[in-house]
Scaffold this motif. Structure first.
Motif, PDB file in Angstrom:
ATOM      1  N   GLU A  29      -5.923   4.277  -5.581  1.00  0.00           N
ATOM      2  CA  GLU A  29      -6.414   3.799  -4.290  1.00  0.00           C
ATOM      3  C   GLU A  29      -6.334   4.906  -3.247  1.00  0.00           C
ATOM      4  OE1 GLU A  29      -4.580   0.206  -2.934  1.00  0.00           O
ATOM      5  OE2 GLU A  29      -5.658  -1.016  -4.371  1.00  0.00           O
ATOM      6  N   ALA A  30      -7.071   4.698  -2.179  1.00  0.00           N
ATOM      7  CA  ALA A  30      -7.106   5.681  -1.093  1.00  0.00           C
ATOM      8  C   ALA A  30      -5.751   5.751  -0.396  1.00  0.00           C
ATOM      9  CB  ALA A  30      -8.183   5.297  -0.084  1.00  0.00           C
ATOM     10  N   ALA A  31      -5.511   6.878   0.245  1.00  0.00           N
ATOM     11  CA  ALA A  31      -4.286   7.069   1.012  1.00  0.00           C
ATOM     12  C   ALA A  31      -4.292   6.149   2.228  1.00  0.00           C
ATOM     13  CB  ALA A  31      -4.186   8.524   1.460  1.00  0.00           C
ATOM     14  N   ASP A  32      -3.097   5.870   2.749  1.00  0.00           N
ATOM     15  CA  ASP A  32      -3.021   5.042   3.953  1.00  0.00           C
ATOM     16  C   ASP A  32      -3.387   5.883   5.176  1.00  0.00           C
ATOM     17  OD1 ASP A  32      -0.721   6.521   4.615  1.00  0.00           O
ATOM     18  OD2 ASP A  32       0.659   4.864   4.273  1.00  0.00           O
ATOM     19  N   PRO A  33      -3.398   5.306   6.382  1.00  0.00           N
ATOM     20  CA  PRO A  33      -3.813   6.070   7.563  1.00  0.00           C
ATOM     21  C   PRO A  33      -2.988   7.336   7.827  1.00  0.00           C
ATOM     22  CG  PRO A  33      -3.841   3.750   8.067  1.00  0.00           C
ATOM     23  CD  PRO A  33      -3.229   3.888   6.702  1.00  0.00           C
ATOM     24  N   ASP A  34      -1.763   7.374   7.299  1.00  0.00           N
ATOM     25  CA  ASP A  34      -0.929   8.565   7.463  1.00  0.00           C
ATOM     26  C   ASP A  34      -1.181   9.605   6.374  1.00  0.00           C
ATOM     27  OD1 ASP A  34       0.349   7.533   9.728  1.00  0.00           O
ATOM     28  OD2 ASP A  34       1.792   6.449   8.494  1.00  0.00           O
ATOM     29  N   GLY A  35      -2.075   9.289   5.448  1.00  0.00           N
ATOM     30  CA  GLY A  35      -2.400  10.226   4.379  1.00  0.00           C
ATOM     31  C   GLY A  35      -1.489  10.118   3.171  1.00  0.00           C
ATOM     32  N   ILE A  36      -0.630   9.092   3.125  1.00  0.00           N
ATOM     33  CA  ILE A  36       0.295   8.923   2.005  1.00  0.00           C
ATOM     34  C   ILE A  36      -0.400   8.099   0.921  1.00  0.00           C
ATOM     35  CG2 ILE A  36       2.528   8.015   1.276  1.00  0.00           C
ATOM     36  CD1 ILE A  36       3.444   8.407   4.198  1.00  0.00           C
ATOM     37  N   LYS A  37      -0.396   8.632  -0.285  1.00  0.00           N
ATOM     38  CA  LYS A  37      -1.071   7.975  -1.403  1.00  0.00           C
ATOM     39  C   LYS A  37      -0.108   7.065  -2.169  1.00  0.00           C
ATOM     40  CE  LYS A  37      -4.689  11.305  -2.099  1.00  0.00           C
ATOM     41  NZ  LYS A  37      -5.581  11.869  -3.078  1.00  0.00           N
ATOM     42  N   LEU A  96      -4.825   0.476   5.119  1.00  0.00           N
ATOM     43  CA  LEU A  96      -3.631  -0.062   5.750  1.00  0.00           C
ATOM     44  C   LEU A  96      -2.414   0.727   5.297  1.00  0.00           C
ATOM     45  CD1 LEU A  96      -4.360  -3.828   5.097  1.00  0.00           C
ATOM     46  CD2 LEU A  96      -4.524  -2.653   7.288  1.00  0.00           C
ATOM     47  N   ASP A  97      -1.369   0.686   6.099  1.00  0.00           N
ATOM     48  CA  ASP A  97      -0.106   1.332   5.755  1.00  0.00           C
ATOM     49  C   ASP A  97       0.400   0.747   4.433  1.00  0.00           C
ATOM     50  OD1 ASP A  97       2.904   1.620   5.754  1.00  0.00           O
ATOM     51  OD2 ASP A  97       2.391   2.794   7.540  1.00  0.00           O
ATOM     52  N   ILE A  98       0.754   1.596   3.499  1.00  0.00           N
ATOM     53  CA  ILE A  98       1.171   1.140   2.175  1.00  0.00           C
ATOM     54  C   ILE A  98       2.478   0.362   2.238  1.00  0.00           C
ATOM     55  CG2 ILE A  98       1.895   1.896  -0.129  1.00  0.00           C
ATOM     56  CD1 ILE A  98      -0.261   4.108   0.135  1.00  0.00           C
ATOM     57  N   LEU A  99       3.417   0.782   3.081  1.00  0.00           N
ATOM     58  CA  LEU A  99       4.659   0.028   3.199  1.00  0.00           C
ATOM     59  C   LEU A  99       4.409  -1.369   3.755  1.00  0.00           C
ATOM     60  CD1 LEU A  99       7.285   2.674   4.322  1.00  0.00           C
ATOM     61  CD2 LEU A  99       7.025   1.589   2.094  1.00  0.00           C
ATOM     62  N   TYR A 100       3.409  -1.501   4.604  1.00  0.00           N
ATOM     63  CA  TYR A 100       3.010  -2.823   5.098  1.00  0.00           C
ATOM     64  C   TYR A 100       2.521  -3.677   3.937  1.00  0.00           C
ATOM     65  CZ  TYR A 100       0.076  -6.358   7.355  1.00  0.00           C
ATOM     66  OH  TYR A 100      -0.504  -7.534   7.726  1.00  0.00           O
ATOM     67  N   LYS A 101       1.692  -3.092   3.065  1.00  0.00           N
ATOM     68  CA  LYS A 101       1.190  -3.823   1.908  1.00  0.00           C
ATOM     69  C   LYS A 101       2.346  -4.268   1.009  1.00  0.00           C
ATOM     70  CE  LYS A 101      -3.263  -1.484   1.375  1.00  0.00           C
ATOM     71  NZ  LYS A 101      -4.054  -0.653   0.467  1.00  0.00           N
ATOM     72  N   VAL A 102       3.307  -3.378   0.790  1.00  0.00           N
ATOM     73  CA  VAL A 102       4.455  -3.704  -0.058  1.00  0.00           C
ATOM     74  C   VAL A 102       5.266  -4.831   0.573  1.00  0.00           C
ATOM     75  CG1 VAL A 102       6.642  -2.823  -0.996  1.00  0.00           C
ATOM     76  CG2 VAL A 102       4.572  -1.432  -1.155  1.00  0.00           C
ATOM     77  N   PHE A 103       5.506  -4.738   1.886  1.00  0.00           N
ATOM     78  CA  PHE A 103       6.253  -5.778   2.587  1.00  0.00           C
ATOM     79  C   PHE A 103       5.541  -7.119   2.461  1.00  0.00           C
ATOM     80  CE2 PHE A 103       7.430  -8.114   6.480  1.00  0.00           C
ATOM     81  CZ  PHE A 103       8.809  -8.151   6.306  1.00  0.00           C
ATOM     82  N   MET A 104       4.225  -7.126   2.640  1.00  0.00           N
ATOM     83  CA  MET A 104       3.466  -8.370   2.542  1.00  0.00           C
ATOM     84  C   MET A 104       3.482  -8.920   1.112  1.00  0.00           C
ATOM     85  SD  MET A 104       2.346  -9.500   5.370  1.00  0.00           S
ATOM     86  CE  MET A 104       3.816  -8.948   6.179  1.00  0.00           C
ATOM     87  N   MET A 105       3.463  -8.045   0.100  1.00  0.00           N
ATOM     88  CA  MET A 105       3.578  -8.501  -1.287  1.00  0.00           C
ATOM     89  C   MET A 105       4.924  -9.177  -1.509  1.00  0.00           C
ATOM     90  SD  MET A 105       1.976  -5.758  -3.936  1.00  0.00           S
ATOM     91  CE  MET A 105       1.722  -4.226  -3.063  1.00  0.00           C
ATOM     92  N   LEU A 106       5.996  -8.575  -0.958  1.00  0.00           N
ATOM     93  CA  LEU A 106       7.333  -9.155  -1.099  1.00  0.00           C
ATOM     94  C   LEU A 106       7.404 -10.532  -0.442  1.00  0.00           C
ATOM     95  CD1 LEU A 106       9.332  -5.903  -0.398  1.00  0.00           C
ATOM     96  CD2 LEU A 106       9.484  -7.230  -2.497  1.00  0.00           C
ATOM     97  N   ILE A 107       6.853 -10.645   0.766  1.00  0.00           N
ATOM     98  CA  ILE A 107       6.850 -11.923   1.473  1.00  0.00           C
ATOM     99  C   ILE A 107       6.047 -12.958   0.680  1.00  0.00           C
ATOM    100  CG2 ILE A 107       6.052 -13.118   3.558  1.00  0.00           C
ATOM    101  CD1 ILE A 107       8.508 -11.386   4.037  1.00  0.00           C
ATOM    102  N   LYS A 108       4.877 -12.563   0.211  1.00  0.00           N
ATOM    103  CA  LYS A 108       4.021 -13.468  -0.566  1.00  0.00           C
ATOM    104  C   LYS A 108       4.754 -13.951  -1.813  1.00  0.00           C
ATOM    105  CE  LYS A 108      -0.031 -13.227  -3.532  1.00  0.00           C
ATOM    106  NZ  LYS A 108       0.567 -12.895  -4.808  1.00  0.00           N
ATOM    107  N   ASP A 109       5.405 -13.041  -2.526  1.00  0.00           N
ATOM    108  CA  ASP A 109       6.130 -13.413  -3.737  1.00  0.00           C
ATOM    109  C   ASP A 109       7.263 -14.390  -3.423  1.00  0.00           C
ATOM    110  OD1 ASP A 109       4.408 -11.779  -5.141  1.00  0.00           O
ATOM    111  OD2 ASP A 109       5.877 -10.170  -5.449  1.00  0.00           O
ATOM    112  N   GLU A 110       7.964 -14.177  -2.303  1.00  0.00           N
ATOM    113  CA  GLU A 110       9.045 -15.081  -1.893  1.00  0.00           C
ATOM    114  C   GLU A 110       8.500 -16.477  -1.598  1.00  0.00           C
ATOM    115  OE1 GLU A 110      12.458 -14.835  -1.477  1.00  0.00           O
ATOM    116  OE2 GLU A 110      12.357 -12.909  -2.491  1.00  0.00           O
TER     117      GLU A 110
END
Length: 144
Positions: A29-37, A96-110
């Protein structure tokens, strides 16, 4: 009768959950807005120290109301559908910020685990459909 609650947000035993969410990231996937892949975060899974830092960050984000500004912004990028595209052959994607995506995945899973545990999950609910739940949780989180 009181419902069961399987949320262990304050528990430091979220290591496996963080690793599971990081492993769901697609490497190409593409890098987030900060350029982190996503590849960087997948590589971080191999480090116990990095995982522990991410778990602490996850637990902290659950406790505080205000979220990072970077989570509230996205960057639009046009991607090609064809090899030599014209304007009509481009499609926009939101980065989107990748850490945001990870946080939202964690919340969704909970939330999904809580619904399953309390037998409140229903196949007609949008969050039961693959790929839809994260978008709905994200929208809800932005409204609240």
């Amino acid at each position: 009768m009181q419902k069961k609650d399987n949320t262990n947000a304050g528990n430091s035993d979220n290591r496996g959950k963080v690793i599971a969410c990081l492993s769901k990231l697609k490497a190409k996937e593409a890098a987030d807005p900060d350029g982190i892949k996503p590849e960087l975060y997948k590589a971080l899974m191999k480090s116990k120290t990095c995982i522990e830092v991410l778990v602490r960050c996850y637990n902290k984000e659950l406790e505080i109301k205000e979220k990072p500004e970077s989570w509230k912004k996205s960057r639009a990028k046009m991607t090609e559908k064809k090899r030599k595209p014209k304007a009509k052959d481009l499609r926009p994607i939101a980065l989107l910020d990748i850490l945001y995506k990870v946080f939202m995945m964690l919340i969704k899973d909970e939330i999904e685990a809580h619904l399953r545990l309390n037998e409140e999950d229903h196949e007609c609910q949008a969050d039961s459909q693959e790929g839809v739940g994260l978008k709905i949780i994200s929208l809800y989180y932005n409204i609240v």
